[in-house]
Scaffold this active site. Structure first.
Site, PDB file in Angstrom:
ATOM      1  N   SER A   1      72.950  35.333  36.788  1.00 13.88           N
ATOM      2  CA  SER A   1      72.695  35.438  35.349  1.00 13.88           C
ATOM      3  C   SER A   1      73.388  34.337  34.553  1.00 13.88           C
ATOM      4  O   SER A   1      73.274  34.283  33.332  1.00 13.88           O
ATOM      5  CB  SER A   1      73.150  36.803  34.833  1.00 13.88           C
ATOM      6  OG  SER A   1      74.536  36.962  35.033  1.00 13.88           O
TER       7      SER A   1
ATOM      8  N   THR B   1      76.164  37.877  31.327  1.00  9.26           N
ATOM      9  CA  THR B   1      76.741  36.714  30.661  1.00  9.26           C
ATOM     10  C   THR B   1      78.241  36.630  30.923  1.00  9.26           C
ATOM     11  O   THR B   1      78.936  37.637  30.867  1.00  9.26           O
ATOM     12  CB  THR B   1      76.544  36.843  29.136  1.00  9.26           C
ATOM     13  OG1 THR B   1      75.173  36.958  28.848  1.00  9.26           O
ATOM     14  CG2 THR B   1      77.140  35.642  28.406  1.00  9.26           C
TER      15      THR B   1
ATOM     16  N   THR C   1      75.203  31.580  29.819  1.00 12.88           N
ATOM     17  CA  THR C   1      74.214  32.486  30.392  1.00 12.88           C
ATOM     18  C   THR C   1      72.889  31.774  30.584  1.00 12.88           C
ATOM     19  O   THR C   1      72.630  30.740  29.954  1.00 12.88           O
ATOM     20  CB  THR C   1      74.005  33.706  29.475  1.00 12.88           C
ATOM     21  OG1 THR C   1      73.122  34.644  30.098  1.00 12.88           O
ATOM     22  CG2 THR C   1      73.405  33.286  28.142  1.00 12.88           C
TER      23      THR C   1
ATOM     24  N   ARG D   1      63.187  32.094  23.532  1.00 11.60           N
ATOM     25  CA  ARG D   1      64.083  33.168  23.102  1.00 11.60           C
ATOM     26  C   ARG D   1      65.537  32.734  23.197  1.00 11.60           C
ATOM     27  O   ARG D   1      65.963  32.105  24.150  1.00 11.60           O
ATOM     28  CB  ARG D   1      63.856  34.404  23.967  1.00 11.60           C
ATOM     29  CG  ARG D   1      64.791  35.591  23.653  1.00 11.60           C
ATOM     30  CD  ARG D   1      65.974  35.634  24.599  1.00 11.60           C
ATOM     31  NE  ARG D   1      66.769  36.869  24.433  1.00 11.60           N
ATOM     32  CZ  ARG D   1      67.912  37.112  25.042  1.00 11.60           C
ATOM     33  NH1 ARG D   1      68.427  36.193  25.851  1.00 11.60           N
ATOM     34  NH2 ARG D   1      68.562  38.251  24.860  1.00 11.60           N
ATOM     35  N   VAL D   2      66.314  33.063  22.183  1.00 11.80           N
ATOM     36  CA  VAL D   2      67.752  32.821  22.172  1.00 11.80           C
ATOM     37  C   VAL D   2      68.437  34.154  21.891  1.00 11.80           C
ATOM     38  O   VAL D   2      68.091  34.840  20.929  1.00 11.80           O
ATOM     39  CB  VAL D   2      68.148  31.793  21.100  1.00 11.80           C
ATOM     40  CG1 VAL D   2      69.670  31.648  21.031  1.00 11.80           C
ATOM     41  CG2 VAL D   2      67.494  30.450  21.385  1.00 11.80           C
ATOM     42  N   GLY D   3      69.389  34.516  22.730  1.00  9.14           N
ATOM     43  CA  GLY D   3      70.113  35.762  22.529  1.00  9.14           C
ATOM     44  C   GLY D   3      71.420  35.550  21.793  1.00  9.14           C
ATOM     45  O   GLY D   3      71.591  34.593  21.036  1.00  9.14           O
ATOM     46  N   ASP D   4      72.373  36.433  22.051  1.00 11.10           N
ATOM     47  CA  ASP D   4      73.627  36.404  21.305  1.00 11.10           C
ATOM     48  C   ASP D   4      74.613  35.360  21.805  1.00 11.10           C
ATOM     49  O   ASP D   4      75.467  34.887  21.056  1.00 11.10           O
ATOM     50  CB  ASP D   4      74.288  37.780  21.332  1.00 11.10           C
ATOM     51  CG  ASP D   4      74.681  38.222  22.746  1.00 11.10           C
ATOM     52  OD1 ASP D   4      73.984  37.829  23.698  1.00 11.10           O
ATOM     53  OD2 ASP D   4      75.659  38.963  22.893  1.00 11.10           O
TER      54      ASP D   4
ATOM     55  N   THR E   1      78.831  40.953  25.922  1.00 12.17           N
ATOM     56  CA  THR E   1      77.820  40.816  26.962  1.00 12.17           C
ATOM     57  C   THR E   1      76.884  42.012  26.868  1.00 12.17           C
ATOM     58  O   THR E   1      77.294  43.093  26.459  1.00 12.17           O
ATOM     59  CB  THR E   1      78.468  40.741  28.364  1.00 12.17           C
ATOM     60  OG1 THR E   1      77.453  40.594  29.367  1.00 12.17           O
ATOM     61  CG2 THR E   1      79.277  41.992  28.676  1.00 12.17           C
ATOM     62  N   GLY E   2      75.625  41.806  27.237  1.00  9.90           N
ATOM     63  CA  GLY E   2      74.680  42.918  27.199  1.00  9.90           C
ATOM     64  C   GLY E   2      73.351  42.523  26.601  1.00  9.90           C
ATOM     65  O   GLY E   2      72.889  41.395  26.776  1.00  9.90           O
ATOM     66  N   ASP E   3      72.737  43.460  25.889  1.00  7.91           N
ATOM     67  CA  ASP E   3      71.429  43.239  25.281  1.00  7.91           C
ATOM     68  C   ASP E   3      71.598  42.382  24.030  1.00  7.91           C
ATOM     69  O   ASP E   3      71.796  42.882  22.932  1.00  7.91           O
ATOM     70  CB  ASP E   3      70.779  44.582  24.943  1.00  7.91           C
ATOM     71  CG  ASP E   3      69.361  44.433  24.404  1.00  7.91           C
ATOM     72  OD1 ASP E   3      68.960  43.302  24.075  1.00  7.91           O
ATOM     73  OD2 ASP E   3      68.650  45.447  24.318  1.00  7.91           O
TER      74      ASP E   3
END
Length: 340
Positions: free
Chosen positions: A66, A200, A218, A228-231, A251-253
């Site tokens: 990941s 992450t 990550t 898509r870009v996450g946190d 870390t997570g959703d």
């Protein structure tokens, strides 16, 4: 915000963690990353250097698939990387998102911080910037990521992150178009993540002199929509550092967690006097009040070397492992916290 501080005051007292510096703390049982950061500190490196070294180690080792190259292909089969690094002395941040062809995402993020006046570069332009800065362009695809993508296609592109589109994303691959308004669903929900595919690395380092740095790296969510870009590369969401207070990393959703800036909130709660464990729990409690089933965890440390972690309990995730190195532990020590 009144709810947050009430939550902090009413939490049960946590076991005391003897403060000690320097400190390395990171998400998940990524021992080699912790060890690399700790060795850097022992050789006189700054907190910022240690964060870069720790996260880079995970990128090269492809921690859990990941982090780094060869993992989490998007809908088109491509692996892209997100990373950020923050200097708690100056409050400078460097970050990259949707980075292609470059394996050293955390180092490119640092280059953004040190060689531009910007904070975040994204996509193909971020890759061109990296190449101009001397980073080597390489294919991020591996046999593992190709197999992962092929299996996903054979399963009619399940799971995916589409909604309110046709054909039905629950049974069919794209390309997709928007559904008619009368066909839209209005669910207050999101795609359930595989908790083992979203690990992450987030790291906080407090140096010998109390300087704080934080960073994340990550390859994002498996089978994400391209772009898509996450946190992780977002300051205050993926991580945050302030050498007047401490640091935090999440870390997570990421699609849910970034809406609440949990790392920033945790640091602000510590600024207001909360112990790290209580700050971690309160930051997640705010998200939990809106998304009770979200998958997520956070680590927190103050400048005294006190630390804590918290996680949201969901099916299959009742305990969160994280790593710590300080003068009391010496070698990296695996810690676990029960989710609430």
């Amino acid at each position: 915000m009144h709810f947050i501080f009430l939550f902090v005051l009413t939490l049960s007292t946590s076991p005391f963690v003897e403060p000690s510096l320097p400190l390395v703390i990171n998400t998940w049982p990524f021992r080699d990353a912790t060890a690399a950061a700790w060795r850097a500190l022992q050789k006189g490196a700054s907190a910022l250097d240690a964060v870069e070294m720790g996260c880079s180690t995970c990128e090269w080792e492809q921690c859990d698939g990941s982090v780094g190259y060869g993992g989490s292909p998007d809908e088109g089969g491509e692996t892209t990387l997100d990373a950020m690094i923050m200097n708690g002395d100056t409050m400078e941040v460097g970050a990259v998102a949707d980075l292609r062809r470059i394996k050293n995402a955390i180092s490119v993020a640092r280059a953004v911080m040190e060689h531009t006046t910007h904070t975040l570069l994204v996509g193909e332009s971020a890759s061109v910037f990296a190449q101009n800065m001397g980073f080597k362009a390489e294919d991020l695809t591996t046999n593992t990521s190709q197999s992962m993508f092929a299996k996903w296609l054979s399963q009619n592109c399940q799971p995916n992150y589409r909604k309110n589109v046709s054909p039905d994303p629950k049974t069919t691959c794209g390309p997709y178009k928007p559904s008619r308004r009368d066909q839209k669903t209005h669910q207050h929900s999101h795609t359930r993540l595989d908790i083992h595919s979203h690990d992450t690395i987030g790291m906080v380092v407090v140096g010998h002199n109390g300087s704080v740095a934080a960073g994340t790296s990550t390859n994002g969510a498996k089978h994400k929509v391209p772009g898509r870009v996450g946190d992780s590369p977002i300051a205050g969401a993926g991580s945050y550092a302030d050498s007047m207070v401490g640091g935090a990393a999440a870390t997570g959703d990421g699609d849910v967690m970034m809406r609440f800036l949990p790392s920033f909130l945790a640091v602000e709660l510590m600024r207001a006097g909360a112990e790290p464990l209580r700050a971690c729990k309160a930051a997640l409690a705010r998200i939990k009040s809106y998304y009770p089933q979200f998958f997520g965890a956070i680590i927190c440390s103050n400048i005294k070397g006190e630390y804590g972690a918290a996680c949201n309990r969901v099916p299959g995730f009742s305990q969160f492992p994280y790593m710590v190195s300080d003068p009391l532990t010496g070698n990296p020590l695996l810690k676990k916290v029960d989710c609430f």
